[in-house]
Design a protein around this motif. Structure first.
Motif, PDB file in Angstrom:
ATOM      1  N   THR A  19       0.778  -1.121  -0.055  1.00 17.20           N
ATOM      2  CA  THR A  19      -0.060  -0.132   0.090  1.00 17.20           C
ATOM      3  C   THR A  19       0.975   1.343   0.063  1.00 17.20           C
ATOM      4  N   ILE A  20       0.365   2.240  -0.674  1.00 12.70           N
ATOM      5  CA  ILE A  20       1.219   3.575  -0.580  1.00 12.70           C
ATOM      6  C   ILE A  20       0.044   4.400   0.002  1.00 12.70           C
TER       7      ILE A  20
ATOM      8  N   PRO B  63       2.125   0.312 -10.534  1.00 13.83           N
ATOM      9  CA  PRO B  63       1.057  -0.777 -11.023  1.00 13.83           C
ATOM     10  C   PRO B  63       0.907  -2.051  -9.851  1.00 13.83           C
ATOM     11  N   GLY B  64      -0.270  -2.238  -9.623  1.00 14.55           N
ATOM     12  CA  GLY B  64      -0.489  -3.260  -8.560  1.00 14.55           C
ATOM     13  C   GLY B  64      -0.663  -2.509  -7.198  1.00 14.55           C
ATOM     14  N   TYR B  65      -0.173  -1.470  -6.803  1.00 19.06           N
ATOM     15  CA  TYR B  65      -0.015  -1.162  -5.549  1.00 19.06           C
ATOM     16  C   TYR B  65      -1.276  -0.451  -5.093  1.00 19.06           C
ATOM     17  N   ASN B  66      -1.854  -0.644  -3.760  1.00 18.95           N
ATOM     18  CA  ASN B  66      -3.194   0.016  -3.555  1.00 18.95           C
ATOM     19  C   ASN B  66      -2.808   1.267  -2.965  1.00 18.95           C
ATOM     20  N   VAL B  67      -3.252   2.198  -3.842  1.00 19.36           N
ATOM     21  CA  VAL B  67      -2.709   3.660  -3.481  1.00 19.36           C
ATOM     22  C   VAL B  67      -3.811   4.433  -2.842  1.00 19.36           C
ATOM     23  N   VAL B  68      -3.784   4.901  -1.565  1.00 16.62           N
ATOM     24  CA  VAL B  68      -4.687   5.264  -0.792  1.00 16.62           C
ATOM     25  C   VAL B  68      -4.481   6.694  -0.591  1.00 16.62           C
ATOM     26  N   GLY B  69      -5.308   7.610  -0.939  1.00 12.87           N
ATOM     27  CA  GLY B  69      -5.613   9.181  -0.482  1.00 12.87           C
ATOM     28  C   GLY B  69      -6.120   9.447   0.853  1.00 12.87           C
ATOM     29  N   ILE B  70      -5.394  10.444   1.478  1.00 14.31           N
ATOM     30  CA  ILE B  70      -5.749  10.663   2.800  1.00 14.31           C
ATOM     31  C   ILE B  70      -5.820  12.216   2.939  1.00 14.31           C
ATOM     32  N   ASP B  71      -6.634  12.793   3.197  1.00 15.59           N
ATOM     33  CA  ASP B  71      -7.062  14.192   3.043  1.00 15.59           C
ATOM     34  C   ASP B  71      -6.155  14.929   4.319  1.00 15.59           C
TER      35      ASP B  71
END
Length: 526
Positions: A330-331, A353-361
């Protein structure tokens, strides 16, 4: 001596009052500026460097623990970090209010199985700057932590690495005693795992003659030697400080995402720190090479302005998408508002590619973390696994049609490597073929595969003699490297090289991102 002690105690009480009454920013408060010259940064614990060569881990390597400090006024941000973290590893939370944190996480539906609470005093949320950094003896041997002198007069923060080391029974090496009394901060440090590291020239200023920390004066060569002795850093790249980044931490404008690739903040021409960032990166490209002996690759990602269009040179916060953190597969990426976040997150997913990219405000009215000069990378740190299976490979970007290519990787584990393979497939197919790798020399494993006319996706898998397995990229088979085969036609060039347009639909301007393009590029839009 008595006068000095009375003055110091008074200032320390003033500092403690400040901690209780307000959150501490990433930079120095006015109160801290008053006490810094009298604060005792150096200690006398005589921690010698490791007795054997060590290697500093890279951030994309496998980790066992994500570590954070819980500050209640950032409950929402920290809860999202923990929610993502427990899916990948164990999460150590420093807090003196375990019940309240437990209730917050439980109410958010988070399973606490992978959560460890560490009841310990702390001063601030900025754990990236004061936590220890993972090192390994003899590249993949015993795990330890290296801790520098924290560049803030925050005594509780400075002892958190000791707490982690005691909790996990990990050796701790501390650069707190002259002549090795090195002041440094985690936000101003990036390692590639191969003995190369990046920093701003802040590291020189904090240890120069007349420094405000009362540590012994050091030349650049002496600083480099300490970093090599305690962390195995053999090439310490230092870049000129930026005029508008008041803390001068490189993680606020760049990130190393593998051994040869940098993601760097980009500003409009002539705006804020854009010119100096561009000059620094050009200096790196002109004078440095990656651990593979080849030039670094640079991917630019736009730094967002405020809603009114302000950047740091006219009152805007130091918003950035590079202040991201790897947590195994995860990133976590800081976000600000959808209109600017969507293209940035799309770019991250394209790069990884393949990573779980999670945005956090980090820019909302209730929890405006970015206003305190930091984002997601600043409030997280990690501790690597106890038994790293270390795979290093320089991705192959292209190959001629109908040819055999050799894929090599350095693969190491403390128990030895039992076997390794390359898994590959043509783009558009779903099944990977397996090609066994052979040990050639000095931990180098190799295999030949044949490519025909289609692009090829591939990854490397290895099994240690202990039975442990791991792939590189760590997200394989969902993530992989791509070999572009033959000369690309216009359609293939667009699919594999151009990302965009951003935004879509567009009004006044439109942007495209080009990947792996070398040499001059002329673009005509008709």
């Amino acid at each position: 001596m008595k006068i000095f002690l009375n003055k110091y105690v008074a200032l320390l009480l003033l500092f403690i009052t400040t901690i209780v009454s307000a959150q501490l920013p990433k930079g120095l408060t006015e109160t801290e500026k008053q006490i810094i010259s009298d604060y005792q940064f150096a200690k006398y614990t005589m921690t010698p460097p490791p007795s054997v060569p060590v290697r500093a881990a890279a951030e994309w390597e496998e980790i066992e623990y994500l570590v954070i400090t819980w500050q209640a006024n950032y409950d929402g941000i920290l809860t999202q970090i923990v929610a993502a973290g427990v899916q990948e590893c164990k999460v150590i939370i420093t807090t003196q209010n375990q019940n309240a944190v437990t209730n917050t996480l439980t109410n958010a539906g988070i399973d606490l199985t992978n959560v460890i609470f560490m009841d310990r005093d702390w001063d601030s949320i900025w754990i990236r700057d004061y936590a220890g950094n993972t090192i390994y003896e003899n590249q993949v041997g015993d795990r330890a932590l290296t801790d520098w002198i924290y560049n803030r007069p925050r005594p509780n923060d400075d002892t958190v690495p000791f707490g982690h080391a005691m909790l996990l029974d990990i050796p701790l090496y501390v650069t707190d005693t002259a002549p090795n009394d090195l002041v440094n901060t985690g936000g101003n440090y990036m390692s590639d795992g191969l003995g190369n590291a990046f920093a701003s020239e802040l590291i020189l200023e904090e240890n120069e003659p007349g420094n405000p920390y009362n540590v012994s004066a050091k030349t650049e060569a002496q600083i480099d030697q300490i970093m090599e002795d305690y962390m195995g850093i053999q090439n310490y790249i230092k870049m000129q400080a930026l005029p508008y980044d008041v803390i001068n931490h490189i993680d606020m404008h760049m990130k190393l995402i593998d051994e040869q690739t940098l993601v760097v903040s980009r500003y409009p021409q002539g705006v804020a720190d854009g010119p100096q960032i561009e000059a620094n990166i050009q200096e790196v490209l002109d004078n440095e090479v990656s651990g593979f002996g080849t030039p670094y690759k640079v991917n630019w990602i736009d730094a967002p302005p405020s809603t009114s269009g302000n950047y740091p040179d006219n009152g805007g916060y130091y918003r950035t998408y590079t202040n991201a953190v790897f947590v195994n597969k995860t990133i976590l990426v800081p976000t600000y508002r959808p209109s600017v976040d969507n293209p940035a997150l799309a770019q991250w997913r394209d790069l990884m590619p393949g990573y779980n990219v999670v945005g956090i405000d980090v820019d909302n009215q209730g929890e405006n973390l970015i206003s305190s000069l930091g984002a997601i990378h600043c409030i997280t740190h990690s501790i690597g696994v106890a038994d790293p299976l270390w795979i290093v490979h320089q991705a192959i970007p292209s190959a001629p049609e109908n040819t055999s290519i050799t894929i090599e990787a350095s693969i190491k584990h403390n128990s030895g490597i039992a076997n390794a393979s390359v898994f590959y497939r043509e783009v558009g197919t779903t099944t990977y073929q397996q090609a066994a790798m052979s040990l050639t020399s000095n931990d180098i494993w190799s295999s030949d595969i044949t490519v025909q006319t289609s692009n090829v996706e591939y990854y490397i898998w290895a099994q240690a003699s202990s039975g442990k397995t791991l792939s590189r990229p760590i997200v394989a088979p969902e993530g992989f490297w791509t070999i572009q085969v033959g000369e690309l036609g216009a359609a293939d060039f667009k699919v594999h090289t151009i990302t965009g347009p951003f935004p879509n639909p567009a009004r006044k301007s439109v942007r495209f991102t080009f990947k792996d393009v070398e040499g001059p590029l002329r673009v005509t839009i008709t």
